[in-house]
Scaffold this active site. Structure first.
Site, PDB file in Angstrom:
ATOM      1  N   CYS A  95      38.854  -0.010 -27.975  1.00 21.65           N
ATOM      2  CA  CYS A  95      38.587  -1.399 -27.603  1.00 21.65           C
ATOM      3  C   CYS A  95      39.518  -2.404 -28.298  1.00 21.65           C
ATOM      4  O   CYS A  95      40.673  -2.488 -27.933  1.00 21.65           O
ATOM      5  CB  CYS A  95      37.110  -1.711 -27.841  1.00 21.65           C
ATOM      6  SG  CYS A  95      36.552  -3.124 -26.888  1.00 21.65           S
ATOM      7  N   ARG A 129      31.614 -10.822 -19.774  1.00 23.97           N
ATOM      8  CA  ARG A 129      31.930  -9.587 -20.500  1.00 23.97           C
ATOM      9  C   ARG A 129      31.574  -8.365 -19.647  1.00 23.97           C
ATOM     10  O   ARG A 129      30.668  -8.417 -18.813  1.00 23.97           O
ATOM     11  CB  ARG A 129      31.155  -9.531 -21.823  1.00 23.97           C
ATOM     12  CG  ARG A 129      31.469 -10.669 -22.773  1.00 23.97           C
ATOM     13  CD  ARG A 129      30.811 -10.455 -24.128  1.00 23.97           C
ATOM     14  NE  ARG A 129      31.423  -9.370 -24.875  1.00 23.97           N
ATOM     15  CZ  ARG A 129      32.552  -9.486 -25.568  1.00 23.97           C
ATOM     16  NH1 ARG A 129      33.190 -10.635 -25.616  1.00 23.97           N
ATOM     17  NH2 ARG A 129      33.039  -8.455 -26.241  1.00 23.97           N
ATOM     18  N   HIS A 191      33.136   2.578 -26.961  1.00 24.42           N
ATOM     19  CA  HIS A 191      32.628   2.501 -28.330  1.00 24.42           C
ATOM     20  C   HIS A 191      31.571   3.555 -28.522  1.00 24.42           C
ATOM     21  O   HIS A 191      31.197   4.264 -27.616  1.00 24.42           O
ATOM     22  CB  HIS A 191      31.916   1.156 -28.532  1.00 24.42           C
ATOM     23  CG  HIS A 191      32.823   0.022 -28.754  1.00 24.42           C
ATOM     24  ND1 HIS A 191      33.548  -0.137 -29.898  1.00 24.42           N
ATOM     25  CD2 HIS A 191      33.083  -1.053 -27.982  1.00 24.42           C
ATOM     26  CE1 HIS A 191      34.217  -1.272 -29.816  1.00 24.42           C
ATOM     27  NE2 HIS A 191      33.969  -1.839 -28.665  1.00 24.42           N
TER      28      HIS A 191
HETATM   29  N1  GLN Z   1      37.508  -8.736 -28.651  1.00 23.07           N
HETATM   30  C1  GLN Z   1      37.790  -7.832 -27.610  1.00 23.07           C
HETATM   31  C2  GLN Z   1      37.145  -8.174 -26.277  1.00 23.07           C
HETATM   32  O1  GLN Z   1      36.094  -8.804 -26.244  1.00 23.07           O
HETATM   33  C3  GLN Z   1      37.416  -6.434 -28.051  1.00 23.07           C
HETATM   34  C4  GLN Z   1      35.933  -6.266 -28.229  1.00 23.07           C
HETATM   35  C5  GLN Z   1      35.553  -4.946 -28.778  1.00 23.07           C
HETATM   36  O2  GLN Z   1      36.283  -4.284 -29.534  1.00 23.07           O
HETATM   37  N2  GLN Z   1      34.340  -4.570 -28.446  1.00 23.07           N
HETATM   38  O3  GLN Z   1      37.691  -7.815 -25.266  1.00 23.07           O
END
Ligand code: GLN
Length: 239
Positions: A95, A129, A191
């Protein structure tokens, strides 16, 4: 003696959702096969030669934490990381750590974070998101995981996706790709940590590191009873 030297980059800043469990998983799966393994943590502000490592791990982080790394990357560490990729060292980047390997990340607030460009890819944030359990098909079979990112990542020429999305969003929710693969660098939005419930992916990365160092990889099969159960239960929950 067969041995892999693992470097955990930025464990102090990029450490979302227990991503460090990936390092424990790699270490255990090596040791269960009688292969030695050392883990060195290289946090922000610490500079050491990266050329001696066989395998790198970089976890995820929020936009804020990614911004904190910029000076450290500019101090020469970014170039060292890119050199290790070019040199064929194995990497697992998750990520925020995945985005960092690309050319830049333009956050959803319009801030442009210049990253290291070790891989020809870039990321653009959006207000919505991409969140949830997801699955993708890879050269190691189906991989299950959990994604939570604002960034949409687009791959350039010469960078292959790590897989094709079966459920969920992956790189950008548009083109069906998930993650990236370039030389021995494996990147994913998953993740979780991703490796304990995807032992075939873990072994694929270990095999890449061993083959680069020793010209071959002998990984005797492990029982993987709990690992397979965890994998199957996520796959099943996705329908
Ligand atoms: N900050 C990045 C995004 O929101 C990565 C987030 C993360 O590692 N979960 O895309």
């Amino acid at each position: 003696m067969t041995e892999l030297k693992i470097c955990h980059l930025y464990p102090d800043v990029l450490n979302l959702y227990g991503d460090r469990g990936n390092v424990l998983c790699m270490k255990k799966r090596l040791e269960w096969r009688g292969i030695s393994c050392s883990v060195t943590e290289v946090p922000i502000g610490e500079r050491e030669s990266l050329a001696k490592f066989d395998l790198f791990f970089i976890g995820g982080g929020q936009d804020f934490e990614q911004g904190l790394l910029l000076d450290d990357l500019r101090s020469g560490k970014g170039e060292d990381i890119a050199a290790a990729v070019r040199d064929g060292a194995a990497f697992l980047c998750v990520c925020g750590g995945y985005q960092l390997m690309g050319r830049y990340y333009e956050t959803h607030t319009g801030e442009k974070l210049p990253f290291i460009g070790a891989l020809d890819l870039y990321t653009v944030g959006a207000d919505e998101r991409l969140i949830g359990n997801f699955a993708f098909e890879s050269e190691f079979g189906p991989v299950v995981g959990f994604e939570n990112h604002s960034g949409r990542t687009y791959l350039g020429e010469g960078v292959k996706p790590l897989g094709r999305v079966i459920h969920g969003s992956g790189n950008n929710g548009e083109d069906g790709t998930e993650g990236a693969r370039y030389l021995n660098c494996f990147c994913t939005y998953s993740h979780g940590p991703v490796l304990p419930k995807n032992p075939a992916l873990c072994d694929g990365i270990l095999a890449a590191a061993l083959t680069r160092k020793y010209g071959r990889a002998e990984l005797v099969p492990l029982g993987d009873l709990s690992e397979r159960e965890a994998h199957e239960s996520v796959l099943k929950s996705l329908g």
